[in-house]
Write a protein that holds these residues in place. Structure first.
Motif, PDB file in Angstrom:
ATOM      1  N   ALA A   1      24.730  51.935  77.883  1.00  0.00           N
ATOM      2  CA  ALA A   1      23.595  52.853  77.981  1.00  0.00           C
ATOM      3  C   ALA A   1      22.376  52.057  78.421  1.00  0.00           C
ATOM      4  O   ALA A   1      22.226  50.888  78.068  1.00  0.00           O
ATOM      5  CB  ALA A   1      23.332  53.533  76.637  1.00  0.00           C
TER       6      ALA A   1
ATOM      7  N   THR B   1      23.517  62.027  73.131  1.00  0.00           N
ATOM      8  CA  THR B   1      22.113  61.639  72.973  1.00  0.00           C
ATOM      9  C   THR B   1      21.393  62.592  72.027  1.00  0.00           C
ATOM     10  O   THR B   1      20.617  62.166  71.165  1.00  0.00           O
ATOM     11  CB  THR B   1      21.413  61.621  74.342  1.00  0.00           C
TER      12      THR B   1
ATOM     13  N   ASP C   1      17.913  52.570  79.264  1.00  0.00           N
ATOM     14  CA  ASP C   1      16.773  53.142  78.548  1.00  0.00           C
ATOM     15  C   ASP C   1      16.688  54.658  78.667  1.00  0.00           C
ATOM     16  O   ASP C   1      15.972  55.299  77.907  1.00  0.00           O
ATOM     17  CB  ASP C   1      15.466  52.527  79.061  1.00  0.00           C
ATOM     18  N   ARG C   2      17.427  55.238  79.622  1.00  0.00           N
ATOM     19  CA  ARG C   2      17.278  56.670  79.882  1.00  0.00           C
ATOM     20  C   ARG C   2      18.508  57.497  79.556  1.00  0.00           C
ATOM     21  O   ARG C   2      18.396  58.661  79.184  1.00  0.00           O
ATOM     22  CB  ARG C   2      16.919  56.893  81.356  1.00  0.00           C
ATOM     23  N   LYS C   3      19.712  56.897  79.686  1.00  0.00           N
ATOM     24  CA  LYS C   3      20.919  57.721  79.547  1.00  0.00           C
ATOM     25  C   LYS C   3      22.123  56.876  79.156  1.00  0.00           C
ATOM     26  O   LYS C   3      22.122  55.641  79.285  1.00  0.00           O
ATOM     27  CB  LYS C   3      21.214  58.451  80.861  1.00  0.00           C
ATOM     28  N   ILE C   4      23.158  57.567  78.706  1.00  0.00           N
ATOM     29  CA  ILE C   4      24.452  56.942  78.418  1.00  0.00           C
ATOM     30  C   ILE C   4      25.263  56.933  79.708  1.00  0.00           C
ATOM     31  O   ILE C   4      25.360  57.948  80.398  1.00  0.00           O
ATOM     32  CB  ILE C   4      25.212  57.733  77.339  1.00  0.00           C
TER      33      ILE C   4
ATOM     34  N   ARG D   1      18.028  60.381  70.035  1.00  0.00           N
ATOM     35  CA  ARG D   1      17.424  59.328  70.865  1.00  0.00           C
ATOM     36  C   ARG D   1      18.495  58.845  71.822  1.00  0.00           C
ATOM     37  O   ARG D   1      19.675  59.178  71.658  1.00  0.00           O
ATOM     38  CB  ARG D   1      16.959  58.143  70.004  1.00  0.00           C
ATOM     39  N   VAL D   2      18.090  58.040  72.818  1.00  0.00           N
ATOM     40  CA  VAL D   2      19.100  57.390  73.654  1.00  0.00           C
ATOM     41  C   VAL D   2      19.714  56.263  72.836  1.00  0.00           C
ATOM     42  O   VAL D   2      19.009  55.337  72.428  1.00  0.00           O
ATOM     43  CB  VAL D   2      18.487  56.831  74.950  1.00  0.00           C
TER      44      VAL D   2
END
Length: 279
Positions: free
Chosen positions: A266, A241, A268-271, A246-247
């Motif tokens: 992924a 990231t 909206d917040r993390k992979i 960005r994500v």
């Protein structure tokens, strides 16, 4: 006066072309550019735009990119009795299972838990036989495009396919839910457990690996003999990231040394899931 024919929205035309069997590899770039230019005019919902790009992502992917590898498959044996199968259902909490003979390459059919329950209420003097209630398997190559497979699933009303390599050996399985998750994000219910909760790094075929986003940097570096910078971060997903700034979205790729890293899942917040391809 001739009757006017209502024209389709442009995004519907793109979808029809996107899921065409003869779509060429350059189409995705054309669609992405057109959608970006058109989004501010007609596509107001961010969720709609995300789904469209998820569909573009799927059209560029192959079955091998998302399949559950052979070593992680949950299956039942053709000589299992009803109690043994019920125990497997309770353990794995799946609803569909490949039915195998002597080994995993000997696929006899697909068993749906619902058919097992229906059969339990039918009196049969010959006793229980899983072959009586399993359905014919669908065998597909690793190289099949996901958009084409999704069309096949819809037309055949099947939800699972067995993936085979060029030599005819079973290399994994894929479900319609696996494909839809690439378009709309993770689909979870109250029984879902991560297929990779006990393994952060899962080897696949052809120098490819499935890596959880929350895999530790130390484990990743030791496994692949690389030196990802740690700093204040602890997970591989965090490092990737930061490299993107960005994500990233599903399908985004970058190079780490000689390795290619592709984002498989992924939010909206993390992979949550990565694919690593070594040369």
């Amino acid at each position: 006066m001739a009757e006017e024919v209502e024209s389709k929205p442009r995004w519907r035309e793109w979808f029809e072309q996107l899921f065409a069997d003869d779509r060429d590899d350059d189409s995705s770039n054309k669609f992405k550019k057109a959608i970006k230019e058109f989004a501010s005019e007609e596509i107001e919902s961010a969720d709609t735009l995300k789904i469209i790009f998820g569909a573009l992502h799927v059209a560029d992917m192959r079955v091998r990119d998302i399949m559950v590898p052979r070593a992680r498959m949950a299956y039942v044996r053709a000589d299992s009795n009803r109690q043994q199968i019920l125990a497997q259902i309770a353990k794995s909490q799946h609803t569909r299972f490949p039915v195998i003979g002597e080994d995993v390459d000997d696929i006899r059919g697909i068993l749906h838990a619902k058919d097992l329950l229906i059969d339990a209420n039918v009196k049969n003097d010959n006793g229980f036989d899983v072959a009586r209630i399993c359905r014919p398997p669908s065998l597909i190559p690793e190289s099949k495009r996901l958009n084409v497979l999704l069309k096949d699933f819809r037309s055949s009303r099947r939800h699972m396919a067995i993936v085979v390599d060029e030599f005819g050996h079973v290399s994994g399985l894929v479900t319609i839910e696996d494909i839809l998750e690439q378009i709309v994000g993770n689909i979870e219910d109250e029984h879902d457990q991560s297929d990779y909760e006990d393994q952060s790094i899962v080897p696949l075929a052809d120098h490819q690996f499935r890596v959880r986003g929350d895999a530790s940097i130390d484990e990743f570096n030791e496994y692949f003999n690389v030196e990802l910078p740690r700093g204040e971060l602890e997970t591989v997903g965090g490092v990737i990231t930061r490299k993107f700034g960005r994500v990233p979205a599903n399908g985004d790729e970058l190079q780490i040394g000689a390795m290619k890293v592709r984002v498989i899942n992924a939010d909206d917040r993390k992979i949550t899931l990565l694919q690593v391809i070594q040369p």
